[in-house]
Design an enzyme around this catalytic site. Structure first.
Site, PDB file in Angstrom:
ATOM      1  N   ILE A  11       0.822  -1.216   0.000  1.00 25.10           N
ATOM      2  CA  ILE A  11       0.000   0.000   0.000  1.00 25.10           C
ATOM      3  C   ILE A  11       0.853   1.262   0.000  1.00 25.10           C
ATOM      4  CG2 ILE A  11      -0.317   0.225   2.507  1.00 25.10           C
ATOM      5  CD1 ILE A  11      -3.349   0.822   1.764  1.00 25.10           C
ATOM      6  N   ASN A  24      -3.335   2.580  14.908  1.00 21.11           N
ATOM      7  CA  ASN A  24      -3.761   2.406  16.299  1.00 21.11           C
ATOM      8  C   ASN A  24      -4.287   3.754  16.783  1.00 21.11           C
ATOM      9  OD1 ASN A  24      -1.582   4.000  17.511  1.00 21.11           O
ATOM     10  ND2 ASN A  24      -0.245   2.293  16.939  1.00 21.11           N
ATOM     11  N   VAL A  33       0.807  -2.619   8.758  1.00 21.19           N
ATOM     12  CA  VAL A  33       0.565  -1.586   7.743  1.00 21.19           C
ATOM     13  C   VAL A  33       0.880  -0.202   8.310  1.00 21.19           C
ATOM     14  CG1 VAL A  33      -1.259  -0.451   6.399  1.00 21.19           C
ATOM     15  CG2 VAL A  33      -1.122  -2.937   6.455  1.00 21.19           C
ATOM     16  N   ASP A  34       0.464   0.049   9.539  1.00 21.65           N
ATOM     17  CA  ASP A  34       0.690   1.345  10.172  1.00 21.65           C
ATOM     18  C   ASP A  34       2.172   1.683  10.238  1.00 21.65           C
ATOM     19  OD1 ASP A  34      -0.021   3.724  11.555  1.00 21.65           O
ATOM     20  OD2 ASP A  34       0.110   2.706  13.486  1.00 21.65           O
TER      21      ASP A  34
END
Length: 170
Positions: A11, A24, A33-34
């Site tokens: 992504i 979060n 992903v974060d």
């Protein structure tokens, strides 16, 4: 005509108006992903997210994309899976609804979503994908302005879940 598809892709490499960050509640980076989005966007993203005051589950916040090919990041906090009896499905649906609301408000026409909450938060992949596709279809029906919505998925297993759902809903 809006294009809706799923791809196995990173992504952080999507050149779209906004990528969605499965964040979060602190919005200060984390794993999965974060963490990948924060690393790829550079330290400016962390500096900006520190000013946003966090984000409760189901809501969304907007930031710039900095070093990412995406111009913006829409941060949303999915539910932690607790067996499905604590409103997790509605919180996850709200993640998508609130991301689309921000995208519509800002005039974004290309978006990329990860499989929100299916990593460390433990949401089962199949029901999460069903919610993602249902809410995306609803948003596209309400606003014809989107050119392309992509589900950028990390694994072939995730892709195998999304593809039939997209075929069914075309």
């Amino acid at each position: 005509m809006t294009r809706l598809h799923a791809v196995r892709a990173d992504i952080t490499r999507q050149a779209v108006d906004a990528i969605i960050d499965a964040a979060n509640s602190s919005l200060l980076g984390g794993g999965g992903v974060d963490g990948a989005i924060h690393r790829a966007a550079g330290p400016e993203l962390l500096a900006e997210t520190r000013t946003l005051g966090g984000c409760p589950p189901g809501e969304a916040r907007l930031s710039r994309g900095y070093w990412l090919p995406a111009k913006h990041v829409i941060h949303t906090v999915g539910p932690v899976w607790n067996g499905g009896g604590r409103g997790e499905a509605e919180v996850l649906a709200n993640c998508y609804r609130n991301c689309f609301a921000i995208a519509a408000r800002e005039g974004f026409v290309t978006l990329a979503f990860p499989a929100i909450s299916t990593g460390i938060y433990g949401y089962p992949a199949e029901p999460a994908a069903e919610i993602a596709v249902r809410e995306t279809r609803a948003a596209l029906a309400a606003n014809a302005g989107w050119d392309c919505v992509t589900f950028a998925l990390l694994s072939g297993d995730q892709l195998a879940i999304y593809e039939p759902l997209l075929d069914e809903s075309q």
